[in-house]
Design an enzyme around this catalytic site. Structure first.
Site, mmCIF file in Angstrom:
data_model
loop_
_atom_site.group_PDB
_atom_site.id
_atom_site.type_symbol
_atom_site.label_atom_id
_atom_site.label_comp_id
_atom_site.label_asym_id
_atom_site.label_seq_id
_atom_site.Cartn_x
_atom_site.Cartn_y
_atom_site.Cartn_z
ATOM 1 N N TYR A 58 0.710 -1.207 0.019
ATOM 2 C CA TYR A 58 0.173 0.105 0.110
ATOM 3 C C TYR A 58 0.855 1.330 -0.120
ATOM 4 C CZ TYR A 58 -3.833 -3.247 1.511
ATOM 5 O OH TYR A 58 -4.639 -4.037 1.738
ATOM 6 N N GLN A 165 -8.410 -13.931 4.614
ATOM 7 C CA GLN A 165 -9.160 -12.378 4.426
ATOM 8 C C GLN A 165 -9.408 -12.349 2.843
ATOM 9 O OE1 GLN A 165 -6.362 -9.031 4.811
ATOM 10 N NE2 GLN A 165 -8.165 -7.857 5.149
#
Length: 193
Positions: A58, A165
């Site tokens: 990110y 996830q």
């Protein structure tokens, strides 16, 4: 806010989590304001959210840096989950990238160290061997995975994967058909993003 313990880890997480990709300044999100991002983390914590999702990918570590700043003096009340990217899953890469994430996060441990996307070209034994070394060194508390499909989660489950996830929403329910059932059958909890 309800909290749940991730089986076998001793880690208690809130029923909601806060993702930090938007803190990265990535093109998809546009420029961000670090002070506002830090205020967002503090506000979430005040409302009982303790689980924070980030990744080295990110903004090339920018989201980890912002989260690290936000958690100064609050780290003991947070559960930090960060991810290592797909092409960095060889033993030595896992160790080096974990150390880099720890530095950006300004912490000495990561609660959930996750494989961002599985890589069938790197042996699981190599990756999870590195995860085990990191656990023994106190640098991570548990290993986890993101975006693991049915076959992948079945192969990974014996390594003690804490969670899978997955993208899951009312408008994108693909995971319901095969992935969530396979994950649950493997005894691995699902964490929706």
């Amino acid at each position: 806010m309800n909290q749940y313990e991730i089986q076998g880890t001793g880690i208690r997480i809130s029923s909601l989590s806060l993702g930090t990709w938007a803190f990265s300044g990535a093109k998809i999100w546009g420029a961000g304001d670090d002070k506002e991002a830090i205020r967002t983390v503090h506000c979430a914590m005040e409302r009982g959210i303790n689980l924070f999702d980030t990744a080295e990918k990110y903004g090339n570590g920018k989201a980890e840096e912002v989260l690290g700043e936000a958690l100064k003096g609050r780290r003991d009340r947070a559960v930090v989950a960060t991810k290592i990217f797909t092409d960095k899953l060889h033993h030595d890469d896992v160790i080096a990238h974990c150390d880099a994430s720890l530095k950006r996060l300004q912490t000495d441990y990561i609660d959930l160290y996750q494989i961002h996307w599985p890589n069938p070209h790197i042996p699981l034994e190599e990756t999870f061997g590195a995860f085990e070394e990191l656990k023994q060194a106190g640098k991570i508390r548990a290993a986890s995975v993101c975006n693991a499909g049915p076959n992948c989660i079945r192969e990974m489950a014996p390594y003690g994967v804490a969670m899978n996830q997955l993208p899951y929403a009312l408008i994108w329910r693909v995971a319901e058909k095969k992935i969530i059932p396979a994950t649950e059958q493997a005894g691995v909890p699902v964490w929706a993003y």
